[in-house]
Motif scaffolding. Sequence first.
Motif, PDB file in Angstrom:
ATOM      1  N   GLY A  20       0.804  -1.220   0.000  1.00  0.00           N
ATOM      2  CA  GLY A  20       0.000   0.000   0.000  1.00  0.00           C
ATOM      3  C   GLY A  20       0.835   1.267   0.000  1.00  0.00           C
ATOM      4  O   GLY A  20       2.048   1.238  -0.200  1.00  0.00           O
ATOM      5  N   ASP A  21       0.140   2.374   0.247  1.00  0.00           N
ATOM      6  CA  ASP A  21       0.758   3.695   0.192  1.00  0.00           C
ATOM      7  C   ASP A  21       1.327   4.046   1.567  1.00  0.00           C
ATOM      8  O   ASP A  21       0.577   4.117   2.542  1.00  0.00           O
ATOM      9  CB  ASP A  21      -0.317   4.716  -0.215  1.00  0.00           C
TER      10      ASP A  21
ATOM     11  N   ALA B   1       2.079   6.734   2.717  1.00  0.00           N
ATOM     12  CA  ALA B   1       1.501   7.976   3.233  1.00  0.00           C
ATOM     13  C   ALA B   1       0.140   7.727   3.882  1.00  0.00           C
ATOM     14  O   ALA B   1      -0.434   8.609   4.508  1.00  0.00           O
ATOM     15  CB  ALA B   1       1.379   9.001   2.107  1.00  0.00           C
ATOM     16  N   LYS B   2      -0.394   6.522   3.689  1.00  0.00           N
ATOM     17  CA  LYS B   2      -1.712   6.210   4.277  1.00  0.00           C
ATOM     18  C   LYS B   2      -1.621   4.948   5.144  1.00  0.00           C
ATOM     19  O   LYS B   2      -2.179   3.899   4.795  1.00  0.00           O
ATOM     20  CB  LYS B   2      -2.744   5.975   3.170  1.00  0.00           C
ATOM     21  N   PRO B   3      -0.909   5.044   6.274  1.00  0.00           N
ATOM     22  CA  PRO B   3      -0.681   3.842   7.090  1.00  0.00           C
ATOM     23  C   PRO B   3      -1.939   3.307   7.764  1.00  0.00           C
ATOM     24  O   PRO B   3      -1.952   2.168   8.211  1.00  0.00           O
ATOM     25  CB  PRO B   3       0.343   4.313   8.132  1.00  0.00           C
ATOM     26  N   GLN B   4      -2.988   4.109   7.830  1.00  0.00           N
ATOM     27  CA  GLN B   4      -4.205   3.622   8.498  1.00  0.00           C
ATOM     28  C   GLN B   4      -4.878   2.501   7.711  1.00  0.00           C
ATOM     29  O   GLN B   4      -5.631   1.718   8.273  1.00  0.00           O
ATOM     30  CB  GLN B   4      -5.191   4.764   8.784  1.00  0.00           C
ATOM     31  N   ALA B   5      -4.564   2.419   6.403  1.00  0.00           N
ATOM     32  CA  ALA B   5      -5.082   1.300   5.612  1.00  0.00           C
ATOM     33  C   ALA B   5      -3.898   0.404   5.261  1.00  0.00           C
ATOM     34  O   ALA B   5      -3.031   0.770   4.487  1.00  0.00           O
ATOM     35  CB  ALA B   5      -5.750   1.812   4.341  1.00  0.00           C
ATOM     36  N   LEU B   6      -3.857  -0.767   5.869  1.00  0.00           N
ATOM     37  CA  LEU B   6      -2.751  -1.690   5.607  1.00  0.00           C
ATOM     38  C   LEU B   6      -3.110  -2.547   4.393  1.00  0.00           C
ATOM     39  O   LEU B   6      -4.148  -3.196   4.378  1.00  0.00           O
ATOM     40  CB  LEU B   6      -2.537  -2.562   6.843  1.00  0.00           C
ATOM     41  N   VAL B   7      -2.255  -2.511   3.376  1.00  0.00           N
ATOM     42  CA  VAL B   7      -2.575  -3.210   2.133  1.00  0.00           C
ATOM     43  C   VAL B   7      -1.525  -4.280   1.815  1.00  0.00           C
ATOM     44  O   VAL B   7      -0.316  -4.010   1.848  1.00  0.00           O
ATOM     45  CB  VAL B   7      -2.671  -2.207   0.952  1.00  0.00           C
ATOM     46  N   HIS B   8      -2.005  -5.485   1.562  1.00  0.00           N
ATOM     47  CA  HIS B   8      -1.128  -6.600   1.208  1.00  0.00           C
ATOM     48  C   HIS B   8      -1.654  -7.279  -0.045  1.00  0.00           C
ATOM     49  O   HIS B   8      -2.857  -7.488  -0.169  1.00  0.00           O
ATOM     50  CB  HIS B   8      -1.088  -7.639   2.334  1.00  0.00           C
ATOM     51  N   THR B   9      -0.732  -7.633  -0.935  1.00  0.00           N
ATOM     52  CA  THR B   9      -1.118  -8.407  -2.109  1.00  0.00           C
ATOM     53  C   THR B   9      -0.488  -9.779  -1.983  1.00  0.00           C
ATOM     54  O   THR B   9       0.731  -9.887  -1.813  1.00  0.00           O
ATOM     55  CB  THR B   9      -0.641  -7.718  -3.400  1.00  0.00           C
ATOM     56  N   ALA B  10      -1.298 -10.816  -2.018  1.00  0.00           N
ATOM     57  CA  ALA B  10      -0.782 -12.165  -1.806  1.00  0.00           C
ATOM     58  C   ALA B  10      -1.158 -13.080  -2.956  1.00  0.00           C
ATOM     59  O   ALA B  10      -2.278 -13.042  -3.468  1.00  0.00           O
ATOM     60  CB  ALA B  10      -1.337 -12.732  -0.497  1.00  0.00           C
ATOM     61  N   ARG B  11      -0.173 -13.887  -3.370  1.00  0.00           N
ATOM     62  CA  ARG B  11      -0.454 -14.910  -4.358  1.00  0.00           C
ATOM     63  C   ARG B  11      -0.765 -16.196  -3.598  1.00  0.00           C
ATOM     64  O   ARG B  11      -0.081 -16.543  -2.638  1.00  0.00           O
ATOM     65  CB  ARG B  11       0.749 -15.116  -5.283  1.00  0.00           C
ATOM     66  N   ILE B  12      -1.816 -16.883  -4.022  1.00  0.00           N
ATOM     67  CA  ILE B  12      -2.291 -18.057  -3.292  1.00  0.00           C
ATOM     68  C   ILE B  12      -1.492 -19.275  -3.741  1.00  0.00           C
ATOM     69  O   ILE B  12      -1.765 -19.852  -4.796  1.00  0.00           O
ATOM     70  CB  ILE B  12      -3.806 -18.273  -3.541  1.00  0.00           C
ATOM     71  N   VAL B  13      -0.466 -19.635  -2.949  1.00  0.00           N
ATOM     72  CA  VAL B  13       0.392 -20.750  -3.359  1.00  0.00           C
ATOM     73  C   VAL B  13       0.574 -21.831  -2.297  1.00  0.00           C
ATOM     74  O   VAL B  13       0.910 -22.968  -2.607  1.00  0.00           O
ATOM     75  CB  VAL B  13       1.800 -20.270  -3.795  1.00  0.00           C
ATOM     76  N   GLY B  14       0.387 -21.488  -1.020  1.00  0.00           N
ATOM     77  CA  GLY B  14       0.654 -22.469   0.036  1.00  0.00           C
ATOM     78  C   GLY B  14      -0.478 -22.560   1.033  1.00  0.00           C
ATOM     79  O   GLY B  14      -1.551 -21.965   0.826  1.00  0.00           O
TER      80      GLY B  14
ATOM     81  N   ARG C 212       5.290  -1.351  -5.231  1.00  0.00           N
ATOM     82  CA  ARG C 212       4.219  -0.360  -5.380  1.00  0.00           C
ATOM     83  C   ARG C 212       4.314   0.776  -4.361  1.00  0.00           C
ATOM     84  O   ARG C 212       4.124   1.941  -4.718  1.00  0.00           O
ATOM     85  CB  ARG C 212       2.845  -1.024  -5.352  1.00  0.00           C
ATOM     86  N   PRO C 213       4.665   0.481  -3.083  1.00  0.00           N
ATOM     87  CA  PRO C 213       4.807   1.601  -2.129  1.00  0.00           C
ATOM     88  C   PRO C 213       5.862   2.613  -2.571  1.00  0.00           C
ATOM     89  O   PRO C 213       5.721   3.810  -2.312  1.00  0.00           O
ATOM     90  CB  PRO C 213       5.221   0.908  -0.832  1.00  0.00           C
ATOM     91  N   VAL C 214       6.909   2.144  -3.252  1.00  0.00           N
ATOM     92  CA  VAL C 214       7.942   3.063  -3.748  1.00  0.00           C
ATOM     93  C   VAL C 214       7.360   3.963  -4.826  1.00  0.00           C
ATOM     94  O   VAL C 214       7.613   5.167  -4.858  1.00  0.00           O
ATOM     95  CB  VAL C 214       9.141   2.286  -4.346  1.00  0.00           C
ATOM     96  N   ILE C 215       6.576   3.349  -5.701  1.00  0.00           N
ATOM     97  CA  ILE C 215       5.995   4.138  -6.790  1.00  0.00           C
ATOM     98  C   ILE C 215       5.103   5.238  -6.209  1.00  0.00           C
ATOM     99  O   ILE C 215       5.192   6.400  -6.604  1.00  0.00           O
ATOM    100  CB  ILE C 215       5.205   3.228  -7.760  1.00  0.00           C
ATOM    101  N   TYR C 216       4.267   4.873  -5.217  1.00  0.00           N
ATOM    102  CA  TYR C 216       3.442   5.888  -4.551  1.00  0.00           C
ATOM    103  C   TYR C 216       4.321   6.992  -3.977  1.00  0.00           C
ATOM    104  O   TYR C 216       4.053   8.178  -4.133  1.00  0.00           O
ATOM    105  CB  TYR C 216       2.634   5.266  -3.406  1.00  0.00           C
ATOM    106  N   TYR C 217       5.386   6.567  -3.305  1.00  0.00           N
ATOM    107  CA  TYR C 217       6.261   7.527  -2.637  1.00  0.00           C
ATOM    108  C   TYR C 217       6.920   8.446  -3.659  1.00  0.00           C
ATOM    109  O   TYR C 217       6.960   9.664  -3.495  1.00  0.00           O
ATOM    110  CB  TYR C 217       7.326   6.783  -1.816  1.00  0.00           C
ATOM    111  N   LEU C 218       7.424   7.847  -4.748  1.00  0.00           N
ATOM    112  CA  LEU C 218       8.125   8.651  -5.769  1.00  0.00           C
ATOM    113  C   LEU C 218       7.168   9.650  -6.413  1.00  0.00           C
ATOM    114  O   LEU C 218       7.543  10.783  -6.690  1.00  0.00           O
ATOM    115  CB  LEU C 218       8.724   7.738  -6.851  1.00  0.00           C
ATOM    116  N   LEU C 219       5.930   9.221  -6.622  1.00  0.00           N
ATOM    117  CA  LEU C 219       4.978  10.108  -7.297  1.00  0.00           C
ATOM    118  C   LEU C 219       4.577  11.271  -6.393  1.00  0.00           C
ATOM    119  O   LEU C 219       4.381  12.391  -6.864  1.00  0.00           O
ATOM    120  CB  LEU C 219       3.750   9.326  -7.756  1.00  0.00           C
TER     121      LEU C 219
END
Lengths: 373, 289
Positions: free
Chosen positions: B74-75, B77-90, B138-145
Amino acid sequence: MGNKDKSQSVIKRKDLQALFDSLIKKGYSTYGPCVQDGAVVYDRIESVSELPIGWTDRQDNGNYRLTKTKEKRLFGFVVGPHTWKKYLYPSESKLWEAKRSGHEFEIVAEVNQPYKQAFIGVRPCELQALAIQDKAFLEGEFTDVSYLQRRQNVFIVAVNCVQPGGTCFCSSMKTGPKASGGFDLALTEVVEPNKHYFVVEAGSSAGVKILKEIPGKAAGEKEVLAAKKALRKASSKMGRRLDTDGLEKLLFKHIDHPHWNEISSRCLTCGNCTMVCPTCFCGNIEDVTDLTGQTAERRRKWDTCFSVDFSYIHGGSIRSGETARYRQWMMHKLAYWPEQFGTFGCVGCGRCITWCPVGIDITEEAGVFKREG
Amino acid sequence: MATAQQNKKMVKGGPAYPMLVRPYAIRRISRETYDTFTYELTPPRGSGGVSFAPGQFNMLYVYGVGEVPISISGDPAKPQALVHTARIVGAVTKGIKRLKVGDSLGVRGPYGSSWPVEEAVGRDVVLVTGGIGLAPLRPVIYYLLINREKYGRIVLLYGARTPEDMLYTGELERWRGRFDLDVRVTVDRATGSWRGNVAVVTQLIKPAPFDPMHCIALVCGPEIMMRFTILDLEKRGVDYDRIYVSVERNMKCGIGLCGHCQLGPTFVCKDGPVYRYSDIRTIFTKREV
């Protein structure tokens, strides 16, 4: 453990029980060596008579035998398959419990009452092993609370080694045969014709206090000298030797050496060496539920880098080959550990040599790389 | 061991223990691909979000099943929303897949090192990523932008196996429409109506517009992809000490105590997951270390 009292005392063999009694009176649970199933192990003991009196151990690659001696020494053996870590970092322990209610769950931490444990008969190499585990569990960014709770009140009675074992190499690792710190009391056992006594050094104020409660006297020059002489002789009787000079760099240099394959062709990857090692700290986390699913637990167990699962990530294990797994273990002890913790991960106790079912000898194998230069 | 057992008592709460998880509630689930999902989590009642640095990860716990390290996607700058992207493998990620909006997911963290967004100030930034490797970047991209004026050219090179494997497609399209961001996407195998590049992601490096003498490269993807990416960056003249990689290893504790994630003399959970490549090159290039 401040307040070093350098002056030494003498306790007679027949008065040593007073040490157990004082510790027990102060609320300590006392642990020490005793004979079980043909080996010297550590267990709860409360009297001198439970010690392996008159027993000695013969140790070699993949070989351990207890024999009786004529001398009635209380500590006439070295180390067996147990290590003190089992009382500070149990082979299995519960970390917390979770209770489910509907879609949610709540975590309840496992909190232990303060432990008061006294270890009697800790060898100098084992003191260093405790110091090494302290570094891993207590001195990093995160503190292992369950280890801390067990560790903080331990009373340590060290016993210097006057009879090194067949697989010992503490002199090489500079951890023995004499304890230099990290104890409350340190004993050196002296057996002479018609005389059997302990020269005792206090290493902490708690040690000084306990010492006052035990019948004894200030050590005379003769007694101090007898202990000194026995310890000096011990240094030259080590069963094994490991030249550690520049070893760390050498192992990095030889990380692709074919000798790793040669070792692993013998290694069964059983993990015995990691189970008997006093410094190995790797653990697994297991999350389980009861049959109803209403309660879940997190448990921690000793783990071994010799298992394929140890390095598993989706798609396969990082160290699937035996060679990589043996290399990881030995490189960790002798090459990675110094970078991670500023000390070798090996104390020279020789357990991994003795308890390896095929007798792989870390000093011999490291020596091969050493000779390569 | 008798005494240790007798002395045990369960007490609610207890001392701050780093292995304790906090139950977060799942607020939103979005499907990225057939096997990858993004979860937006809300902190437990009465507690705020935890700030994190781009590249850090959390340990995510599924009740009774287990725990896995997953990067925060996630972003910052917005720590109140914790965002995780997970691939379903295990086992654990399959457990995550079974959860629904409103269910609890345990969280510990954030842990580990982060991408060098400060060191990159004033330079071109090249992000080379493959597959799920886009999530930790993705968090880096948010930060850079957000801090766009501090950086030179920003190039995102992203490769996926097929068009169906691409993450964040809506966002990628928006980013591609920006004049201050150069987004180049490729797939290994084209399917359906794909009209874009068909090549491995490393082939995008040579033609990419960045100054190799004056850039920072951030690389995240499968290990084999990272190895070849580094070769191609080197060919362009990017020094090893300006290349950063994010490494994945088995982790049980995430806090340097369990030993599982060791990579040579380092612990991926605390010295990584983001490493300056020159720091681990000798170890990273060895097999099965």
